[in-house]
Design an enzyme around this catalytic site. Structure first.
Site, PDB file in Angstrom:
ATOM      1  N   SER A  23       0.808  -1.229   0.000  1.00  0.00           N
ATOM      2  CA  SER A  23       0.000   0.000   0.000  1.00  0.00           C
ATOM      3  C   SER A  23       0.840   1.278   0.000  1.00  0.00           C
ATOM      4  O   SER A  23       1.835   1.395   0.713  1.00  0.00           O
ATOM      5  CB  SER A  23      -0.926   0.007   1.216  1.00  0.00           C
ATOM      6  OG  SER A  23      -1.651   1.223   1.269  1.00  0.00           O
ATOM      7  N   LYS A  74     -13.657  -5.210   1.336  1.00  0.00           N
ATOM      8  CA  LYS A  74     -14.537  -4.076   1.027  1.00  0.00           C
ATOM      9  C   LYS A  74     -16.027  -4.425   1.091  1.00  0.00           C
ATOM     10  O   LYS A  74     -16.841  -3.578   1.470  1.00  0.00           O
ATOM     11  CB  LYS A  74     -14.203  -3.497  -0.348  1.00  0.00           C
ATOM     12  CG  LYS A  74     -12.898  -2.718  -0.388  1.00  0.00           C
ATOM     13  CD  LYS A  74     -12.705  -2.062  -1.745  1.00  0.00           C
ATOM     14  CE  LYS A  74     -11.434  -1.234  -1.776  1.00  0.00           C
ATOM     15  NZ  LYS A  74     -11.289  -0.486  -3.036  1.00  0.00           N
ATOM     16  N   GLY A 135     -15.706  -2.472 -18.402  1.00  0.00           N
ATOM     17  CA  GLY A 135     -15.490  -3.200 -17.160  1.00  0.00           C
ATOM     18  C   GLY A 135     -16.691  -3.086 -16.244  1.00  0.00           C
ATOM     19  O   GLY A 135     -17.483  -2.142 -16.353  1.00  0.00           O
ATOM     20  N   ALA A 136     -16.837  -4.063 -15.344  1.00  0.00           N
ATOM     21  CA  ALA A 136     -17.960  -4.042 -14.402  1.00  0.00           C
ATOM     22  C   ALA A 136     -17.561  -4.637 -13.051  1.00  0.00           C
ATOM     23  O   ALA A 136     -18.406  -5.113 -12.307  1.00  0.00           O
ATOM     24  CB  ALA A 136     -19.157  -4.792 -14.992  1.00  0.00           C
ATOM     25  N   GLY A 137     -16.261  -4.597 -12.744  1.00  0.00           N
ATOM     26  CA  GLY A 137     -15.775  -5.080 -11.452  1.00  0.00           C
ATOM     27  C   GLY A 137     -15.956  -4.039 -10.363  1.00  0.00           C
ATOM     28  O   GLY A 137     -16.728  -3.083 -10.517  1.00  0.00           O
ATOM     29  N   ALA A 139     -13.997  -1.597  -9.023  1.00  0.00           N
ATOM     30  CA  ALA A 139     -13.639  -0.204  -9.331  1.00  0.00           C
ATOM     31  C   ALA A 139     -14.620   0.397 -10.325  1.00  0.00           C
ATOM     32  O   ALA A 139     -15.024   1.559 -10.192  1.00  0.00           O
ATOM     33  CB  ALA A 139     -12.217  -0.136  -9.877  1.00  0.00           C
TER      34      ALA A 139
END
EC number: 1.1.1.25
Length: 291
Positions: A23, A74, A135-137, A139
């Site tokens: 991170s 998350k 995309g559809a994840g 994020a």
């Protein structure tokens, strides 16, 4: 005081993830605390999924100011919180927890960070505009929902897994005033929609280091200088997707700005102070350059 002078008055916040060693957040937030002379510190905590509930209880028990939440927590963290802000509820994920006088409130600053990056860095206001999302994840969901909540008129979603794109479009239709629809992956219809959209967002891992030559199927020939093209990837900073968009004259933005502003928003939620954005940006650039 600076974050190095730990004492009985030091406010603690941090990161829950598994792993957390990679991170950039500790360096970014601790530099911000130092800049504002705040007696705060940011610590990464490696929290095994089996221990997540106890860790969340620890925020309250240890009187922490709050934490960021990253993979794989998350979604799993949501049932353990007292309250969720609307965006986090619609997105179905939390990346920031604030300890509000003993009440743990979940936020999603990923999508808000992207929209703030659009307005601050690209001078783009989504109100009344149209977008294509690749995309559809996780994020992609955060970005799509926050764009819709920020007044986007229309969003077209394309994804290899068609069901996920349809589900995201349905959630946006049910929860916001934005028109949302799915376009099959690689379909010619995508090119036809390009004439009516203002914004293109690439939200898949395609093109991320080390597979830097990968690029999603996309009608690049339809891009113009009127389009803003964003890639959520920040390593490399200039993906193949962005380079091809630039060659068409389109304005571009990479994923570093979203990473920066999600942190800025979390900082401001915890501290109540305006974040030193330039300091955080400089640290982030150095961290990414170091890898």
């Amino acid at each position: 005081m600076g974050h190095c002078r730990i004492n009985g008055k030091t406010q603690v916040c941090g990161l829950f993830g598994f792993p957390v060693e990679h991170s950039f957040s500790p360096a970014m937030h601790n530099a911000a605390f130092q800049q504002l002379d705040l007696n705060w510190t940011y610590v990464p905590f490696r929290v095994h999924p089996d221990n997540l509930k106890q860790a969340v209880t620890g925020i309250f028990s240890l009187n922490m100011a709050g934490v960021n939440v990253t993979v794989p927590h998350k979604q799993r963290v949501m049932p353990f919180l007292d309250e969720l802000e609307p965006a986090a509820r619609i997105i179905g994920a939390v990346n920031t927890i604030v300890n509000n006088n003993g009440k743990l409130v979940g936020y999603n600053t990923d999508g808000k960070g992207f929209v703030r990056a659009l307005t601050e860095e690209a001078r783009f206001n989504p109100l009344g505009k149209s977008a294509i999302l690749i995309g559809a994840g996780g994020a992609a969901r955060a970005v799509a929902v926050q764009l819709a909540l920020s007044g986007l008129r229309t969003i077209y979603i394309t994804n290899r897994n068609q069901e996920k794109a349809e589900e995201l479009a349905r959630d946006i239709l049910e929860s916001t005033d934005t028109s949302a629809s799915m376009i099959p992956w690689g379909n010619n219809l995508l090119g036809k929609r390009m004439v009516e959209v203002d914004l293109v967002v690439q939200a898949t891992p395609l093109g991320m280091s080390p597979e830097v030559d990968q690029v999603p199927e996309f009608p690049f020939q339809m891009l113009t200088p009127q389009h803003l093209v964003c890639d959520l990837i920040y390593n490399p900073e200039q993906t193949c997707f962005l380079r091809r968009a630039k060659s068409r004259g389109s304005k571009t933005m990479n994923g570093l700005a979203m990473l920066l502003y999600q942190g800025v928003l979390a900082f401001e939620l915890w501290t109540g102070f305006t974040a030193p954005v330039d300091v955080m940006r400089n640290v982030l650039h150095k961290q990414v350059a170091k890898g």
